[in-house]
Each structure stands twice: as C-alpha cells, then as structure tokens.
Scaffold this active site. Structure first.
Site, PDB file in Angstrom:
ATOM      1  N   ASP A 162     -18.491 -41.143  91.656  1.00  0.00           N
ATOM      2  CA  ASP A 162     -18.401 -41.490  93.062  1.00  0.00           C
ATOM      3  C   ASP A 162     -18.235 -43.552  92.878  1.00  0.00           C
ATOM      4  OD1 ASP A 162     -19.462 -39.242  93.877  1.00  0.00           O
ATOM      5  OD2 ASP A 162     -21.075 -40.655  95.101  1.00  0.00           O
ATOM      6  N   HIS A 202     -19.322 -38.355  85.017  1.00  0.00           N
ATOM      7  CA  HIS A 202     -19.276 -36.516  84.477  1.00  0.00           C
ATOM      8  C   HIS A 202     -17.831 -36.844  84.011  1.00  0.00           C
ATOM      9  CE1 HIS A 202     -22.724 -35.606  86.625  1.00  0.00           C
ATOM     10  NE2 HIS A 202     -22.296 -36.360  87.107  1.00  0.00           N
ATOM     11  N   SER A 246     -20.258 -51.216  87.648  1.00  0.00           N
ATOM     12  CA  SER A 246     -19.177 -51.104  86.873  1.00  0.00           C
ATOM     13  C   SER A 246     -18.076 -50.004  86.742  1.00  0.00           C
ATOM     14  CB  SER A 246     -20.391 -50.228  85.086  1.00  0.00           C
ATOM     15  OG  SER A 246     -18.946 -50.921  83.939  1.00  0.00           O
TER      16      SER A 246
END
Length: 326
Positions: free
Chosen positions: A143, A198, A284
């Site tokens: 996200d 992911h 980050s």
C-alpha cells in the site's frame, strides 16, 4: 583578570545560545501541500502528513538541519525510537493514531496490540487485498503512493527534481549497467499505511543484499530539500527472476525512525503476493527496477507521474503488464 576572562567566556556562550534559540524558532517557510491522485476515485487529494511541523523544521530551519545532520539521520536515533515503540507503554499512541489518519481496522487480523510496533506491523486479513493473478501482470508490492518511469535512460528522467543514480542506489556497477535503460517504480509508504511488503510477481528469488546508509525521511517534504535521499538511506534488495519479466530488482529503503526492515520470506521460489517482509515504525519506500522492454507500466501511473503527482495504490493491484508474450 581571571574573573573578567570568565565573564567574557560566559558572555560569548550566552550570546551563541541566544542566536541558536532565535534561529531555532525562526519562522518556517510555507510548504505547498502534498497532492496525489487516488487511483480508485480518480480524485486529486491532499495527503495528511504525520509530524509535519517536525519535518518542516528539520529540513528548513538552520538548527533543525544541524540536528538532522548530527543526530536524526543516525542509525542509533532510529534504533532508540524503534525500541521505544516496542514497549508496552507505546500502546497509548495507537488509538489517537488510528483516529487521526482514519485507518480502517476492519481489514486487519488483530484488533489488540502489545506495542505500537505490534500495531504498526499488523497483518492484513486474507482477501482484504485481492491479488491480480494474471501471469502477464505485475502488482504493487505494498500500500502506498507510486511514481513510475518507463525509461530511466531518458535525458529528462528525474525523481522529485533529482536525477536518480542507479549506480549509487545499487552500489553495483554491473547491475547498474543492466538496468540503466530499464523502468523504475517507486512506492512510498506513509506512516499510516499497511507496512508489510509482498512480492509483485512469481519467480525464483535471490538472497538479500544489504547496503548501509543513513535514515533520512522519505516524505516529499524532505525530498524537496534533499532529493538524493533514496541513494543515501539504508536499503536492501532482492532479485526475482520471472519467465516474462526477466530479472526484477525489489529494494526496500529505510527512513527516519524506521527501527528496522525485517525480511520474512524463505526458500528460493516465491509466488506473486507472498509476503517478503515488513518495516518497523516509520514510513519508507519500496523500489522496483525492470530491465529494458520488459514491462508496460499502466498509463494512469505514468501520466500522473509526468504531471508531478503520485498515485495511491493498494498491495496486489496491477501496475503493469509484460511486454513479452509467454
């Protein structure tokens, strides 16, 4: 005579302290809001920035900049703060944070947490982020908000005003040459985002390479002042080899107050959507590098980037398709 010298010394010290105090509270420049496109609605929105005044002070005030260079960018400061976020007492920060950033907690597995970092690294429920399973697509690994560049060899290629230096970023001349005319996708995670990342595609995976660096903020407020941050911060990368996308580099970049990056994957083969790891406290960035003529990045991402805007995405959303037919 000795007393006079002592008085003069203290006078100088007090004068310096007064100057520092004045500079510390010197009026900060007005900052333009951070706008981005919401991919789902197509609307141009304004980002709510965590600790905005603190960031503006660090990167736009003389005393703030001195604090940044001497303390804040150092590993030990981020480590100390990360340890604080591991303490049970940090749970008191959770609910105000959820409310301030309007986080939908219904999509996450746990609802009770032992520390702020426990909350920050929360896992998402199965199927809360549907994965585009098309073999010829690649998806967002996290996200966040995306900047996308089809050809980084283009003479006009810049990231937030900075010519992205592949060699400095990878610290590997051979790899830098291989990707010098490829494509680049940058996914910036704000503190309020889901902070597990992911794999964007399936394939065989290499071991993790670590590059030591600093811990500057990756927020656009910081990038406006120090656009080379991606090549200065601590980072780690892995190569995923896929039949249609070739060898894709997936890199994670640390930032201010990111206690650590934790890689959770194992084995030498991964599936699209498998968890790779997570960031502890702090916003980050995840960076994807593709070889030349391997990916056709989705038009909306390229168009918005060209206009100077990031695009919000969810983990698992398609961000491009292969230029090679399997």
């Amino acid at each position: 005579m000795k007393i006079t010298k002592t008085k003069k010394t203290w006078g100088v010290i007090l004068l310096l302290l007064a100057i520092i105090a004045i500079l510390a509270f010197y009026p900060l420049p007005e900052q333009a809001p951070i706008h981005y496109y919401d991919r789902e609605s197509g609307e141009l929105k304004t980002e709510k920035v965590a600790a905005e005044k603190w960031l503006v002070w660090l990167y736009n005030n003389p005393v703030g900049e001195a604090t940044l260079w001497t303390l804040v960018k150092r590993k030990f400061v981020s480590s100390i703060y990360g340890d604080m976020m591991d303490r049970p007492s940090s749970t008191k920060k959770i609910q105000p944070f959820i409310e301030e950033f309007d986080i939908d907690m219904n999509v996450f597995e746990k609802q009770e947490y032992h520390s702020f970092n426990d909350f920050f690294t929360r896992k998402i429920k199965n199927k809360a982020r549907p994965i585009d399973t098309t073999a010829t697509s690649t998806v967002s690994p996290a996200d966040g908000k995306i900047l996308a560049y089809a050809d980084i060899s283009n003479s006009d290629f810049i990231v937030k005003g900075y010519r992205f230096d592949i060699l400095s970023f990878l610290n590997n001349a051979e790899l830098a040459k291989k990707y010098s005319d490829g494509s680049l996708v940058i996914i910036r995670l704000a503190p309020a985002d889901y902070h597990r990342y992911h794999f964007p595609l399936s394939g065989s995976v290499s071991s993790n390479t670590k590059i030591e660096g600093d811990y500057y903020s990756v927020n656009p407020l910081a990038l406006r002042k120090m656009t080379e941050i991606f090549c200065l911060n601590k980072r780690e990368y892995t190569t995923v080899t896929n039949p249609v996308f070739g060898e894709v580099i997936m890199a994670e970049v640390g930032a201010t107050m990111v206690g650590s990056m934790v890689q959770t994957y194992s084995g030498d083969f991964v599936k699209k959507g498998d968890e790779k790891g997570y960031f502890k406290f702090g916003g980050s960035t995840v960076v994807l590098l593709f070889e030349k003529n391997k990916i056709s990045i989705d038009d909306d991402l390229l168009s918005n980037t060209l206009k100077g805007y990031e695009t919000s995405v969810k983990e698992g959303e398609r961000i491009g398709i292969s230029m090679i037919t399997p």
